[in-house]
Design a protein around this motif. Structure first.
Motif, mmCIF file in Angstrom:
data_model
loop_
_atom_site.group_PDB
_atom_site.id
_atom_site.type_symbol
_atom_site.label_atom_id
_atom_site.label_comp_id
_atom_site.label_asym_id
_atom_site.label_seq_id
_atom_site.Cartn_x
_atom_site.Cartn_y
_atom_site.Cartn_z
ATOM 1 N N LYS A 165 0.844 -1.190 0.000
ATOM 2 C CA LYS A 165 0.000 0.000 0.000
ATOM 3 C C LYS A 165 0.880 1.241 0.000
ATOM 4 O O LYS A 165 2.059 1.190 0.332
ATOM 5 C CB LYS A 165 -0.908 0.004 1.225
ATOM 6 C CG LYS A 165 -1.903 -1.154 1.270
ATOM 7 C CD LYS A 165 -2.775 -1.074 2.513
ATOM 8 C CE LYS A 165 -3.779 -2.232 2.553
ATOM 9 N NZ LYS A 165 -4.637 -2.180 3.777
ATOM 10 N N ALA A 166 0.269 2.353 -0.383
ATOM 11 C CA ALA A 166 0.992 3.620 -0.392
ATOM 12 C C ALA A 166 1.481 3.948 1.016
ATOM 13 O O ALA A 166 0.726 3.845 1.996
ATOM 14 C CB ALA A 166 0.093 4.738 -0.912
ATOM 15 N N GLY A 167 2.740 4.308 1.121
ATOM 16 C CA GLY A 167 3.344 4.622 2.410
ATOM 17 C C GLY A 167 4.099 3.471 3.021
ATOM 18 O O GLY A 167 4.888 3.677 3.954
ATOM 19 N N GLN A 168 3.897 2.263 2.521
ATOM 20 C CA GLN A 168 4.591 1.113 3.079
ATOM 21 C C GLN A 168 5.959 0.935 2.430
ATOM 22 O O GLN A 168 6.199 1.398 1.314
ATOM 23 C CB GLN A 168 3.774 -0.172 2.867
ATOM 24 C CG GLN A 168 2.502 -0.237 3.678
ATOM 25 C CD GLN A 168 1.761 -1.552 3.466
ATOM 26 O OE1 GLN A 168 2.032 -2.274 2.499
ATOM 27 N NE2 GLN A 168 0.844 -1.854 4.356
ATOM 28 N N ARG A 169 6.844 0.255 3.139
ATOM 29 C CA ARG A 169 8.152 -0.063 2.582
ATOM 30 C C ARG A 169 7.997 -1.132 1.509
ATOM 31 O O ARG A 169 7.163 -2.026 1.600
ATOM 32 C CB ARG A 169 9.095 -0.559 3.667
ATOM 33 C CG ARG A 169 9.423 0.487 4.721
ATOM 34 C CD ARG A 169 10.393 -0.059 5.744
ATOM 35 N NE ARG A 169 11.645 -0.484 5.137
ATOM 36 C CZ ARG A 169 12.672 -1.003 5.816
ATOM 37 N NH1 ARG A 169 12.569 -1.176 7.126
ATOM 38 N NH2 ARG A 169 13.772 -1.344 5.189
ATOM 39 N N VAL A 170 8.804 -1.023 0.462
ATOM 40 C CA VAL A 170 8.741 -1.972 -0.643
ATOM 41 C C VAL A 170 9.718 -3.098 -0.357
ATOM 42 O O VAL A 170 10.940 -2.916 -0.429
ATOM 43 C CB VAL A 170 9.072 -1.286 -1.982
ATOM 44 C CG1 VAL A 170 9.032 -2.298 -3.115
ATOM 45 C CG2 VAL A 170 8.097 -0.152 -2.246
ATOM 46 N N GLU A 171 9.184 -4.244 -0.025
ATOM 47 C CA GLU A 171 9.998 -5.414 0.283
ATOM 48 C C GLU A 171 9.319 -6.642 -0.312
ATOM 49 O O GLU A 171 8.176 -6.931 -0.005
ATOM 50 C CB GLU A 171 10.161 -5.597 1.796
ATOM 51 C CG GLU A 171 10.918 -4.469 2.476
ATOM 52 C CD GLU A 171 11.003 -4.652 3.987
ATOM 53 O OE1 GLU A 171 11.826 -3.989 4.612
ATOM 54 O OE2 GLU A 171 10.220 -5.476 4.517
ATOM 55 N N GLY A 172 10.015 -7.350 -1.145
ATOM 56 C CA GLY A 172 9.476 -8.570 -1.722
ATOM 57 C C GLY A 172 8.414 -8.301 -2.769
ATOM 58 O O GLY A 172 8.492 -7.368 -3.570
ATOM 59 N N GLU A 173 7.376 -9.123 -2.740
ATOM 60 C CA GLU A 173 6.321 -9.065 -3.760
ATOM 61 C C GLU A 173 5.488 -7.792 -3.605
ATOM 62 O O GLU A 173 5.114 -7.412 -2.484
ATOM 63 C CB GLU A 173 5.443 -10.304 -3.622
ATOM 64 C CG GLU A 173 4.313 -10.390 -4.632
ATOM 65 C CD GLU A 173 3.486 -11.656 -4.435
ATOM 66 O OE1 GLU A 173 2.299 -11.647 -4.787
ATOM 67 O OE2 GLU A 173 4.039 -12.644 -3.911
ATOM 68 N N VAL A 174 5.216 -7.144 -4.741
ATOM 69 C CA VAL A 174 4.403 -5.916 -4.713
ATOM 70 C C VAL A 174 3.025 -6.146 -5.301
ATOM 71 O O VAL A 174 2.082 -5.407 -4.988
ATOM 72 C CB VAL A 174 5.103 -4.771 -5.466
ATOM 73 C CG1 VAL A 174 6.417 -4.423 -4.788
ATOM 74 C CG2 VAL A 174 5.332 -5.118 -6.934
ATOM 75 N N ALA A 175 2.863 -7.145 -6.168
ATOM 76 C CA ALA A 175 1.560 -7.403 -6.775
ATOM 77 C C ALA A 175 1.598 -8.765 -7.457
ATOM 78 O O ALA A 175 2.662 -9.383 -7.607
ATOM 79 C CB ALA A 175 1.197 -6.322 -7.789
ATOM 80 N N THR A 176 0.426 -9.221 -7.857
ATOM 81 C CA THR A 176 0.284 -10.427 -8.662
ATOM 82 C C THR A 176 -0.460 -10.037 -9.927
ATOM 83 O O THR A 176 -1.546 -9.460 -9.859
ATOM 84 C CB THR A 176 -0.485 -11.523 -7.916
ATOM 85 O OG1 THR A 176 0.228 -11.867 -6.721
ATOM 86 C CG2 THR A 176 -0.636 -12.765 -8.776
ATOM 87 N N VAL A 177 0.130 -10.346 -11.051
ATOM 88 C CA VAL A 177 -0.495 -10.008 -12.330
ATOM 89 C C VAL A 177 -0.915 -11.288 -13.029
ATOM 90 O O VAL A 177 -0.345 -12.368 -12.805
ATOM 91 C CB VAL A 177 0.457 -9.203 -13.230
ATOM 92 C CG1 VAL A 177 0.836 -7.896 -12.579
ATOM 93 C CG2 VAL A 177 1.707 -10.000 -13.574
ATOM 94 N N THR A 178 -1.915 -11.164 -13.858
ATOM 95 C CA THR A 178 -2.405 -12.272 -14.660
ATOM 96 C C THR A 178 -2.486 -11.811 -16.107
ATOM 97 O O THR A 178 -2.298 -10.637 -16.414
ATOM 98 C CB THR A 178 -3.790 -12.730 -14.184
ATOM 99 O OG1 THR A 178 -4.724 -11.652 -14.375
ATOM 100 C CG2 THR A 178 -3.761 -13.115 -12.719
ATOM 101 N N SER A 179 -2.787 -12.750 -16.978
ATOM 102 C CA SER A 179 -3.006 -12.371 -18.368
ATOM 103 C C SER A 179 -4.338 -11.649 -18.483
ATOM 104 O O SER A 179 -5.169 -11.688 -17.569
ATOM 105 C CB SER A 179 -3.001 -13.610 -19.268
ATOM 106 O OG SER A 179 -4.097 -14.450 -18.945
ATOM 107 N N SER A 180 -4.560 -11.002 -19.593
ATOM 108 C CA SER A 180 -5.805 -10.253 -19.776
ATOM 109 C C SER A 180 -6.936 -11.131 -20.287
ATOM 110 O O SER A 180 -8.052 -10.642 -20.499
ATOM 111 C CB SER A 180 -5.570 -9.106 -20.767
ATOM 112 O OG SER A 180 -5.103 -9.616 -22.002
#
Length: 592
Positions: free
Chosen positions: A431-446
């Motif tokens: 989330k906004a304001g959090q430290r970026v560590e490891g996985e940030v999101a999961t994406v899939t095909s469209s």
């Protein structure tokens, strides 16, 4: 008092009620014989089914959930921006569709771009970097219309294309930080200072009094060597000296004169030998010479006059002249040959002297150079020049090494390469304001996909590419295709199927009207007849002891005949048959 009409109606209703009651009681009353007949078993009969002609389709039915396919966890490969300070999300990823060149999120105010590629981002791409990651970056920039080259090197043209990509999204490409710029300027100043010091020390050395005589000697030696080489070249190119040329010309003239005299003497001798002459006596010759006017004595009459007789001419003098002319010619030629020989010897001696002079001049030059070099090496000024030159080389090497990676760069966290785009952000892990560590999101095909599982026996019938149909609870169906079976269909992070079941992945076609998370039924076509065929229930087929299949056909009430058949595709409890059957025949499926 009641009216007669109303009284009659009441009486009639009562009669009807009494009649109905009697009928109901009579229907429930049976005799013992009727009761026994009612409870007896019915007469046995055959259970049959009609032979049909239709197209038979064999399917494997699975239940699953409609989701976007190929889920992939996404993490940043490193720092975003030029510093490795605390990485904090200033804009979190947003669920939904994302295309190539889009900004996935922001970290410390810097963008994280999404580009298509199979090589993951794993380093800071700096000026001069080259490799497969640079090649796929250039391809992505060209697809986005930024005119990048295809060199595989992060050169100026690629930097310009990357700068245009950042500007199109409202950002600036990563430039050197303040500390890097200060370091670069410091190194440039160090090079300039080292060169200035070298120039000053070199000037002091050149003006040094301890080497001036040696420098003058070296200059004179070089001038002497040049003069000696020039004299040697002139001596080699010149055939004879001027004095020898004059002597040789005089000798050539003497030879030609001797040849002329010899030729004249030879011609006179040849003429004398060919002209006949009389042979009078010497006295007569003298008398004739002394008295040329004396009258001749008359000859006696009748006596013939005497005839003069021919005698060989006297050529001894002419022969002597020819011999002398030949001797003169031989002497003239010998004199000329002697002059040529003496001239060649003199020229060879002079050339050899000039060669010796050149060697002496070379030795003198080498001695002067060595003396000057030793004097400079031993002098303090020379030591200072050597040290200053080494400082210049070291400063230039440090500047060159630093310049290789100086300029616009791509930090490892500012680009995420995905194998397929466009894609969808399904799950956000920061989330906004959090430290970026490891996985940030999961994406899939469209595109949508149905994940399900089938029994191991059924999975052996399935092959990727088989047609399928996806059915909703509303009854609407969509064409689909079996994409993968087994491990290739397993979703990353999902638990393994139990009981030996195998996962399958089904991809629908046009997705209009479909929603993620919907429970669906998928039918995978594993076989189908091309045209309508005769089909019977599977229960109607009997296998004999000899392994042949047959059916029983009812041709009259409870009367049957055996018909041998060949079976084909089986689906939905029916089986394809060929034999002595026709559509509408009744085949026995059991006894009743």
């Amino acid at each position: 008092m009641r009216s007669p009409r109303r009284l009659a109606a009441v009486v009639l209703a009562g009669v009807v009620l009494v009649a109905l009651a009697g009928w109901a009681v009579s229907t429930r009353l049976r005799s013992p014989a009727d009761e026994a007949s009612r409870r007896a078993a019915p007469t046995p009969s055959l259970v049959t089914a009609a032979v049909e002609r239709r197209r038979l389709v064999s399917t494997v039915v699975v239940n699953g959930t409609l989701e976007y396919g190929s889920p992939l966890p996404v993490g940043l490969a490193g720092a975003v921006g030029g510093a490795s300070e605390l990485q904090r999300a200033t804009r979190a990823p947003r669920p939904g569709r994302i295309a190539e060149g889009g900004v996935l999120m922001e970290v410390n105010g810097r963008p994280v771009f999404v580009l298509r590629g199979s090589v993951p981002m794993h380093r800071t791409i700096t000026p001069g970097s080259e490799g497969d990651d640079v090649t796929q970056l250039q391809r992505a920039l060209r697809r986005l219309g930024h005119r990048a080259p295809s060199t595989g090197v992060f050169d100026r043209a690629t930097v310009a294309a990357l700068t245009r990509l950042y500007a199109a999204k409202g950002y600036q490409a990563q430039r050197p930080a303040l500390a890097d710029r200060q370091t670069y300027e410091t190194l440039r100043k160090a090079v300039r200072t080292a060169k200035e010091t070298l120039a000053a020390e070199q000037q002091a050395l050149d003006r040094g009094r301890d080497v001036l005589p040696l420098k003058l000697r070296l200059k004179n030696a070089r001038t002497g060597l040049t003069a000696a080489r020039r004299a040697l070249a002139e001596a080699r190119s010149q055939e004879l000296p001027p004095a020898d040329q004059a002597r040789l010309s005089a000798a050539d003239s003497a030879v030609r004169a001797a040849e002329e005299r010899l030729l004249e003497a030879e011609q006179a001798l040849a003429a004398a030998r060919t002209r006949p002459t009389s042979a009078p006596t010497a006295a007569a010759t003298d008398a004739t010479t002394a008295a040329p006017t004396a009258a001749p004595t008359a000859a006696p009459t009748g006596t013939p006059a005497p005839q003069p007789t021919a005698s060989p001419a006297d050529t001894r003098l002419l022969e002597l002249r020819v011999a002398n002319a030949r001797a003169d010619l031989s002497a003239a030629q010998e004199a000329r040959d002697l002059i040529v020989k003496e001239a060649e010897q003199a020229r060879a001696a002079r050339v050899e002297q000039l060669r010796a002079a050149v060697r002496t001049a070379q030795e003198t030059l080498a001695t002067a150079e060595q003396a000057l070099r030793q004097a400079r090496q031993l002098s303090p000024a020379r030591l200072k020049v050597t040290g200053a030159r080494a400082d210049v080389v070291a400063a230039e090497e440090m500047l060159t090494e630093y310049s290789r990676t100086y300029g616009v760069s791509i930090p490892p966290g500012e680009v995420v390469f995905l194998p397929k785009l466009p894609a969808r952000v399904r799950k956000v892990s920061v989330k906004a304001g959090q430290r970026v560590e490891g996985e940030v999101a999961t994406v899939t095909s469209s595109s949508f996909a149905v994940t399900a599982s089938v029994e191991a026996a059924e999975s052996e019938l399935l092959r990727a590419g088989m047609p399928a149909t996806v059915e909703l609870d509303t009854g609407r169906s969509y064409p689909a295709r079996l994409t993968a079976v087994g491990d290739k269909a397993r979703v990353p992070g999902s638990a393994a199927a139990e009981g030996g079941a195998q996962p399958v992945l089904i991809t629908p076609g046009p997705a209009k009207g479909l929603k993620a998370g919907t429970a669906v039924t998928a039918r995978i076509t594993v076989g189908a007849t091309k045209d309508p065929v005769l089909v019977v229930p599977v229960a109607a087929v009997i296998t004999s002891a000899d392994g042949r299949a047959r059916v029983r056909v009812e041709y009259a009430t409870d009367r049957t005949r055996d018909v041998e058949v060949r079976t084909g595709l089986s689906a939905d409890g029916n089986v394809e048959v060929t034999g002595d059957l026709k559509e509408g025949d009744r085949v026995v499926v059991g006894d009743a």
